[in-house]
Motif scaffolding. Structure first.
Motif, PDB file in Angstrom:
ATOM      1  N   UNK A 179      21.175 -15.027 -22.411  1.00 21.51           N
ATOM      2  CA  UNK A 179      21.100 -13.447 -22.152  1.00 21.51           C
ATOM      3  C   UNK A 179      22.072 -13.233 -20.962  1.00 21.51           C
ATOM      4  N   UNK A 180      22.093 -14.129 -20.093  1.00 19.03           N
ATOM      5  CA  UNK A 180      22.881 -13.751 -18.973  1.00 19.03           C
ATOM      6  C   UNK A 180      24.323 -13.714 -19.169  1.00 19.03           C
ATOM      7  N   UNK A 181      24.967 -14.833 -19.855  1.00 15.98           N
ATOM      8  CA  UNK A 181      26.153 -14.824 -19.986  1.00 15.98           C
ATOM      9  C   UNK A 181      26.882 -13.979 -21.030  1.00 15.98           C
ATOM     10  N   UNK A 182      28.048 -13.345 -20.650  1.00  9.51           N
ATOM     11  CA  UNK A 182      29.052 -12.384 -21.548  1.00  9.51           C
ATOM     12  C   UNK A 182      29.118 -12.910 -23.047  1.00  9.51           C
ATOM     13  N   UNK A 183      28.855 -12.251 -24.297  1.00 12.00           N
ATOM     14  CA  UNK A 183      29.030 -12.799 -25.415  1.00 12.00           C
ATOM     15  C   UNK A 183      30.469 -12.623 -25.883  1.00 12.00           C
ATOM     16  N   UNK A 184      31.415 -12.056 -24.936  1.00 12.12           N
ATOM     17  CA  UNK A 184      32.745 -11.945 -25.427  1.00 12.12           C
ATOM     18  C   UNK A 184      33.379 -13.518 -25.330  1.00 12.12           C
ATOM     19  N   UNK A 185      32.621 -14.353 -24.429  1.00  8.65           N
ATOM     20  CA  UNK A 185      33.066 -15.628 -24.069  1.00  8.65           C
ATOM     21  C   UNK A 185      32.181 -17.055 -24.657  1.00  8.65           C
ATOM     22  N   UNK A 186      30.901 -16.823 -24.369  1.00 12.73           N
ATOM     23  CA  UNK A 186      29.995 -17.507 -24.667  1.00 12.73           C
ATOM     24  C   UNK A 186      29.273 -17.402 -25.868  1.00 12.73           C
ATOM     25  N   UNK A 187      29.234 -18.913 -26.470  1.00 11.10           N
ATOM     26  CA  UNK A 187      28.400 -18.991 -27.747  1.00 11.10           C
ATOM     27  C   UNK A 187      27.594 -20.081 -27.556  1.00 11.10           C
ATOM     28  N   UNK A 188      26.403 -20.026 -28.406  1.00 10.77           N
ATOM     29  CA  UNK A 188      25.501 -21.200 -28.456  1.00 10.77           C
ATOM     30  C   UNK A 188      25.933 -21.942 -29.863  1.00 10.77           C
ATOM     31  N   UNK A 189      26.228 -23.526 -29.616  1.00 11.22           N
ATOM     32  CA  UNK A 189      26.726 -23.967 -30.522  1.00 11.22           C
ATOM     33  C   UNK A 189      25.573 -25.254 -31.057  1.00 11.22           C
ATOM     34  N   UNK A 190      24.566 -25.211 -30.383  1.00 11.46           N
ATOM     35  CA  UNK A 190      23.515 -26.184 -30.727  1.00 11.46           C
ATOM     36  C   UNK A 190      22.298 -25.748 -29.824  1.00 11.46           C
ATOM     37  N   UNK A 191      21.095 -26.382 -30.184  1.00 11.04           N
ATOM     38  CA  UNK A 191      20.036 -25.875 -29.627  1.00 11.04           C
ATOM     39  C   UNK A 191      20.201 -26.447 -28.110  1.00 11.04           C
ATOM     40  N   UNK A 192      20.993 -27.271 -27.927  1.00 11.28           N
ATOM     41  CA  UNK A 192      20.990 -27.813 -26.443  1.00 11.28           C
ATOM     42  C   UNK A 192      22.174 -27.422 -25.639  1.00 11.28           C
ATOM     43  N   UNK A 193      23.342 -26.568 -26.333  1.00 12.75           N
ATOM     44  CA  UNK A 193      24.509 -26.126 -25.809  1.00 12.75           C
ATOM     45  C   UNK A 193      24.991 -24.891 -26.084  1.00 12.75           C
ATOM     46  N   UNK A 194      25.443 -24.108 -24.953  1.00 13.83           N
ATOM     47  CA  UNK A 194      26.437 -23.083 -24.914  1.00 13.83           C
ATOM     48  C   UNK A 194      27.644 -23.298 -24.492  1.00 13.83           C
ATOM     49  N   UNK A 195      28.487 -22.926 -25.190  1.00  6.19           N
ATOM     50  CA  UNK A 195      30.051 -23.052 -24.511  1.00  6.19           C
ATOM     51  C   UNK A 195      30.911 -22.072 -24.437  1.00  6.19           C
ATOM     52  N   UNK A 196      31.769 -22.170 -23.436  1.00  9.92           N
ATOM     53  CA  UNK A 196      32.799 -21.127 -23.317  1.00  9.92           C
ATOM     54  C   UNK A 196      33.993 -21.503 -24.368  1.00  9.92           C
ATOM     55  N   UNK A 197      34.183 -20.325 -25.293  1.00 10.13           N
ATOM     56  CA  UNK A 197      35.038 -20.371 -26.276  1.00 10.13           C
ATOM     57  C   UNK A 197      36.381 -20.507 -26.055  1.00 10.13           C
ATOM     58  N   UNK A 198      36.790 -19.933 -24.747  1.00  5.19           N
ATOM     59  CA  UNK A 198      38.413 -20.062 -24.303  1.00  5.19           C
ATOM     60  C   UNK A 198      38.799 -21.305 -23.904  1.00  5.19           C
TER      61      UNK A 198
END
Length: 232
Positions: A179-198
């Motif tokens: 909820x804190x991180x901007x959706x323009x860059x960050x995406x959850x890819x697993x129940x245990x991981x959020x990544x920065x797409x760039x």
């Protein structure tokens, strides 16, 4: 693509500039104005990367007009009087000075200077917009630049943030950080991981590589991930 406007009261000079601009596909002409007052009205509601500005205008001189513009764009002065060159270059926003009549080669040189100025301005603007936060870990406040975050990993009640040069672990939830991180860059890819797409290097099967770090992709997250990455 750069945008520009022309402020010039002489029709022949307008036509020369429009002709030269038509030869450059990376430049978009937004408008041509005979007087600074007309251009001022336009710039209150619109933006342009570059302004071709005559010094001798009917209502206010080009140099005086520049001083009235808030956050002025890159300015290329045009005039038949070379004596103005020294005084006009004292204004930082003026990137070049074209003395009429000028050929296409000289015009192109001015455009290259304007492009460099616009690029530097854009980079400076991005740097100034860098969002930061401070994490309290082990009674120490650590400054984090959000754009430097590579990924976040959740392990039970702990979160680990991995940036370009730091690795910090603390009590928190992945849901809270999503909820804190901007959706323009960050995406959850697993129940245990959020990544920065760039920072995604590649995807192989159900694994994603982020700056050389191999992470799993959950089945429920993969379709949305591929959509955001614009897979072709």
């Amino acid at each position: 693509m750069m945008t520009c406007i022309i402020i010039e009261d002489e029709i022949p000079a307008q036509n020369i500039l429009k002709n030269y601009l038509s030869k450059l596909p990376n430049l978009e002409l937004l408008g041509v104005f005979n007087a600074a007052i007309e251009a001022n009205t336009f710039l209150k509601c619109n933006t342009a990367d570059v302004v071709f500005l005559d010094i001798n205008l009917p209502d206010i001189s080009g140099i005086d007009f520049i001083k009235t513009i808030k956050n002025p764009p890159a300015i290329i002065m045009t005039t038949a009087y070379p004596d103005y060159a020294v005084s006009s270059f004292e204004l930082e926003t003026i990137v070049d000075y074209l003395v009429k009549p000028f050929g296409f080669d000289r015009f192109l040189k001015a455009i290259n200077k304007a492009e460099n100025s616009v690029e530097k301005s854009a980079l400076s603007s991005e740097e100034n917009k860098e969002e930061t936060l401070f994490l309290n870990v082990d009674k120490t406040l650590h400054k984090i630049i959000i754009s430097d975050i590579l990924y976040l990993e959740s392990d039970r009640n702990y979160i680990t943030i991995i940036t370009k040069n730091k690795k910090l672990s603390f009590i928190d939830s992945l849901k809270n950080w999503k909820e804190k991180l901007p959706e323009t860059c960050f995406t959850q890819v697993h129940k245990s991981f959020i990544i920065n797409r760039r920072y995604v290097d590649k995807i192989s099967g159900n694994e994603i590589y982020v700056q050389g770090n191999r992470l799993p992709i959950g089945r429920t997250y993969k379709q949305e991930l591929l959509k955001l990455l614009k897979i072709v």
